[in-house]
Design an enzyme around this catalytic site. Sequence first.
Site, PDB file in Angstrom:
ATOM      1  N   ARG A  60      -7.677  -1.328   0.935  1.00  0.00           N
ATOM      2  CA  ARG A  60      -7.714  -1.608   2.378  1.00  0.00           C
ATOM      3  C   ARG A  60      -7.019  -0.481   3.140  1.00  0.00           C
ATOM      4  NH1 ARG A  60      -6.155  -7.435   5.123  1.00  0.00           N
ATOM      5  NH2 ARG A  60      -5.793  -6.690   7.238  1.00  0.00           N
ATOM      6  N   ASP A  62      -5.821   1.880   6.454  1.00  0.00           N
ATOM      7  CA  ASP A  62      -5.340   1.692   7.822  1.00  0.00           C
ATOM      8  C   ASP A  62      -6.189   2.481   8.810  1.00  0.00           C
ATOM      9  OD1 ASP A  62      -3.253   0.104   6.922  1.00  0.00           O
ATOM     10  OD2 ASP A  62      -1.853   1.780   6.761  1.00  0.00           O
ATOM     11  N   TYR A 143      -5.344   8.672  -4.270  1.00  0.00           N
ATOM     12  CA  TYR A 143      -5.409   9.164  -2.897  1.00  0.00           C
ATOM     13  C   TYR A 143      -5.138  10.657  -2.867  1.00  0.00           C
ATOM     14  CZ  TYR A 143      -5.231   4.413  -0.922  1.00  0.00           C
ATOM     15  OH  TYR A 143      -5.514   3.118  -0.571  1.00  0.00           O
ATOM     16  N   ARG A 231       1.717   7.088   2.708  1.00  0.00           N
ATOM     17  CA  ARG A 231       2.172   7.940   3.808  1.00  0.00           C
ATOM     18  C   ARG A 231       3.685   8.007   3.875  1.00  0.00           C
ATOM     19  NH1 ARG A 231       0.370   6.284   9.037  1.00  0.00           N
ATOM     20  NH2 ARG A 231      -0.184   4.204   8.329  1.00  0.00           N
TER      21      ARG A 231
END
Length: 301
Positions: A60, A62, A143, A231
């Site tokens: 999911r 952002d 990622y 992040r």
Amino acid sequence: MNFLNNSPAARVRLDLAYDGTDYSGWALQPGLRTVQGELESALGVLLRADQEPRLTVGGRTDAGVHARGQVAHLDVTAEQLAKWTGRVQDGRSGELSEAETARLRARRLNGVLNRTTRGIAVHSARIVPETFDARFSALRRRYEYRLRSSGARRDPLTARFTADVAHRLDIDVMQRASDELLGLNDFTTFCRAREGSTAVRDLLCFEWRVTEDGAFAARIEADAFCHSMVRAIVGAVVAVGTERIEIDELVRLRDARTRTSRFAVMPAHGLSLEEITYPEDKDLAARAEQTRARRVLDSSK
């Protein structure tokens, strides 16, 4: 698996990519444009469904986060699958292979998507076992985070996918800092905690490289990530790379398991979900059960 109108259902896995710049994240939000909303709307049109199908997603993302390797699944009735697939013949042997059929379904879904939106591409829509769960069956997620150090040459063609840092960065120091975060840890310091959830994660890879266009790119892989974790850990390593904090302090902050202002969470647009890995079909159910189990650290070690 769901059964609609007493018809046997099929589970379909979608492999897709998107530029997240113009979307308010993956998940449905009232009044906002989201990737899930666009896909479910297109599926509703394609399948001529009374109710739009619901997607379960593997990662999911952002608002503003991109994806090259996103995975989702949905359940459809036999009638809906027939509408989606139609007659599939290749003009040679008569029948398309399942891989070709999966690409055909993707093309038809993309055709509906392209009427109203850009920046989303479905690569495949293939039938999978009912034990497949895009979220809970995943073994790991990978990622990439891209950023540019102060003084690096700016590239407007990659600006939508690369964050700018207003300081010079030492990539070697950043790599040493990243190495300190590897392994099974409680990442509460780097997560927005949800009530009843755990921030224990196994960080498998955190490696930096210099890209061909002069940016710094981090490969970050774990069994799973909690909200804002990627992040945040990049922001913490950047703080070390700019000499705001030392590596020893980074380790103390990690072990404190408390949110801190000593580093900033990095901007969303530098982040992309690159890949989600799943086990063999025979191991899907067991993996989903294992993932659902709450993880804790062994304090005796």
